[in-house]
Design a protein around this motif. Sequence first.
Motif, PDB file in Angstrom:
ATOM      1  N   VAL A  62      56.029  28.848  39.858  1.00  0.00           N
ATOM      2  CA  VAL A  62      56.442  29.991  39.023  1.00  0.00           C
ATOM      3  C   VAL A  62      57.708  30.666  39.532  1.00  0.00           C
ATOM      4  CG1 VAL A  62      54.022  30.379  38.433  1.00  0.00           C
ATOM      5  CG2 VAL A  62      55.094  31.781  40.207  1.00  0.00           C
ATOM      6  N   LYS A  63      58.193  30.235  40.670  1.00  0.00           N
ATOM      7  CA  LYS A  63      59.369  30.862  41.273  1.00  0.00           C
ATOM      8  C   LYS A  63      60.551  30.769  40.321  1.00  0.00           C
ATOM      9  CE  LYS A  63      59.209  30.224  45.604  1.00  0.00           C
ATOM     10  NZ  LYS A  63      59.291  29.625  46.964  1.00  0.00           N
ATOM     11  N   GLY A  64      61.233  31.901  40.131  1.00  0.00           N
ATOM     12  CA  GLY A  64      62.373  31.934  39.236  1.00  0.00           C
ATOM     13  C   GLY A  64      62.021  32.259  37.800  1.00  0.00           C
ATOM     14  N   ARG A  65      60.721  32.222  37.478  1.00  0.00           N
ATOM     15  CA  ARG A  65      60.289  32.527  36.106  1.00  0.00           C
ATOM     16  C   ARG A  65      59.404  33.781  36.059  1.00  0.00           C
ATOM     17  NH1 ARG A  65      56.948  29.159  33.590  1.00  0.00           N
ATOM     18  NH2 ARG A  65      55.991  28.343  35.512  1.00  0.00           N
ATOM     19  N   PHE A  66      58.618  33.991  37.098  1.00  0.00           N
ATOM     20  CA  PHE A  66      57.704  35.139  37.142  1.00  0.00           C
ATOM     21  C   PHE A  66      58.250  36.178  38.123  1.00  0.00           C
ATOM     22  CE2 PHE A  66      53.468  32.823  35.976  1.00  0.00           C
ATOM     23  CZ  PHE A  66      54.081  32.284  34.854  1.00  0.00           C
ATOM     24  N   THR A  67      57.970  37.452  37.806  1.00  0.00           N
ATOM     25  CA  THR A  67      58.375  38.544  38.689  1.00  0.00           C
ATOM     26  C   THR A  67      57.217  39.511  38.858  1.00  0.00           C
ATOM     27  OG1 THR A  67      60.667  38.391  37.917  1.00  0.00           O
ATOM     28  CG2 THR A  67      60.026  40.405  39.070  1.00  0.00           C
ATOM     29  N   ILE A  68      56.849  39.763  40.099  1.00  0.00           N
ATOM     30  CA  ILE A  68      55.792  40.723  40.393  1.00  0.00           C
ATOM     31  C   ILE A  68      56.436  42.054  40.773  1.00  0.00           C
ATOM     32  CG2 ILE A  68      55.601  40.133  42.848  1.00  0.00           C
ATOM     33  CD1 ILE A  68      52.541  40.488  42.561  1.00  0.00           C
ATOM     34  N   SER A  69      55.798  43.125  40.343  1.00  0.00           N
ATOM     35  CA  SER A  69      56.285  44.455  40.711  1.00  0.00           C
ATOM     36  C   SER A  69      55.104  45.407  40.754  1.00  0.00           C
ATOM     37  CB  SER A  69      57.332  44.947  39.713  1.00  0.00           C
ATOM     38  OG  SER A  69      56.777  45.056  38.409  1.00  0.00           O
ATOM     39  N   ARG A  70      55.308  46.604  41.275  1.00  0.00           N
ATOM     40  CA  ARG A  70      54.207  47.548  41.382  1.00  0.00           C
ATOM     41  C   ARG A  70      54.722  48.948  41.103  1.00  0.00           C
ATOM     42  NH1 ARG A  70      54.437  47.159  47.856  1.00  0.00           N
ATOM     43  NH2 ARG A  70      56.219  48.551  48.081  1.00  0.00           N
ATOM     44  N   ASP A  71      53.796  49.797  40.709  1.00  0.00           N
ATOM     45  CA  ASP A  71      54.063  51.213  40.519  1.00  0.00           C
ATOM     46  C   ASP A  71      53.030  51.941  41.365  1.00  0.00           C
ATOM     47  OD1 ASP A  71      54.138  53.861  39.669  1.00  0.00           O
ATOM     48  OD2 ASP A  71      54.612  53.333  37.606  1.00  0.00           O
ATOM     49  N   ASN A  72      53.440  52.380  42.526  1.00  0.00           N
ATOM     50  CA  ASN A  72      52.493  53.000  43.454  1.00  0.00           C
ATOM     51  C   ASN A  72      51.888  54.274  42.879  1.00  0.00           C
ATOM     52  OD1 ASN A  72      52.842  51.010  45.396  1.00  0.00           O
ATOM     53  ND2 ASN A  72      54.557  52.075  46.357  1.00  0.00           N
ATOM     54  N   ALA A  73      52.676  55.032  42.143  1.00  0.00           N
ATOM     55  CA  ALA A  73      52.178  56.285  41.583  1.00  0.00           C
ATOM     56  C   ALA A  73      51.044  56.038  40.592  1.00  0.00           C
ATOM     57  CB  ALA A  73      53.313  57.046  40.913  1.00  0.00           C
ATOM     58  N   ARG A  74      51.128  54.917  39.892  1.00  0.00           N
ATOM     59  CA  ARG A  74      50.106  54.582  38.899  1.00  0.00           C
ATOM     60  C   ARG A  74      49.051  53.623  39.453  1.00  0.00           C
ATOM     61  NH1 ARG A  74      51.791  55.780  33.573  1.00  0.00           N
ATOM     62  NH2 ARG A  74      53.961  56.464  33.448  1.00  0.00           N
ATOM     63  N   ASN A  75      49.208  53.227  40.705  1.00  0.00           N
ATOM     64  CA  ASN A  75      48.273  52.269  41.317  1.00  0.00           C
ATOM     65  C   ASN A  75      48.145  51.020  40.447  1.00  0.00           C
ATOM     66  OD1 ASN A  75      47.035  52.169  43.789  1.00  0.00           O
ATOM     67  ND2 ASN A  75      45.075  52.950  43.092  1.00  0.00           N
ATOM     68  N   THR A  76      49.282  50.525  40.026  1.00  0.00           N
ATOM     69  CA  THR A  76      49.327  49.418  39.074  1.00  0.00           C
ATOM     70  C   THR A  76      50.306  48.351  39.540  1.00  0.00           C
ATOM     71  OG1 THR A  76      48.815  50.904  37.238  1.00  0.00           O
ATOM     72  CG2 THR A  76      49.840  48.808  36.670  1.00  0.00           C
ATOM     73  N   VAL A  77      49.943  47.105  39.261  1.00  0.00           N
ATOM     74  CA  VAL A  77      50.821  45.981  39.554  1.00  0.00           C
ATOM     75  C   VAL A  77      51.089  45.238  38.254  1.00  0.00           C
ATOM     76  CG1 VAL A  77      48.945  44.365  40.073  1.00  0.00           C
ATOM     77  CG2 VAL A  77      51.199  44.003  41.080  1.00  0.00           C
ATOM     78  N   TYR A  78      52.267  44.644  38.157  1.00  0.00           N
ATOM     79  CA  TYR A  78      52.675  43.934  36.951  1.00  0.00           C
ATOM     80  C   TYR A  78      53.081  42.502  37.297  1.00  0.00           C
ATOM     81  CZ  TYR A  78      53.136  48.769  35.402  1.00  0.00           C
ATOM     82  OH  TYR A  78      52.896  50.084  35.123  1.00  0.00           O
TER      83      TYR A  78
END
Length: 123
Positions: A62-78
């Motif tokens: 998935v490298k180069g196609r998927f991107t993981i990120s997070r929002d610490n304030a919302r305790n959420t990961v995308y």
Amino acid sequence: VQLQASGGGLVQSGGSLRLSCAAPGTGVDINGWGWFRQAPGKEREFVSAIRWTGAIYYADSVKGRFTISRDNARNTVYLQMNSLKPEDTAVYYCAGGRPITSTIRTEGGYAYWGRGTLVTVSS
């Protein structure tokens, strides 16, 4: 405690989807997040992870196609998934916990799991 994953669906090859995963505001101890997936007839496999340090990990597929990120304030990961392929079809699971470097790509590194959300990529 169960994480709440959402965002799956049906998309054509080459399309995009964004998965979200939220943890409760209390009662969980998470400093690392992971995404795993399980295709029909196959074992669950690691997709991506992000640690509290900001370190990010991806499976080669998935490298180069998927991107993981997070929002610490919302305790959420995308998980932003672009250029999807039929072989990306699977149930996607989010996970949270306190993984260390040696366990971040393994299911055992995580204490909390979501139910899974189905991603179907048509050709």
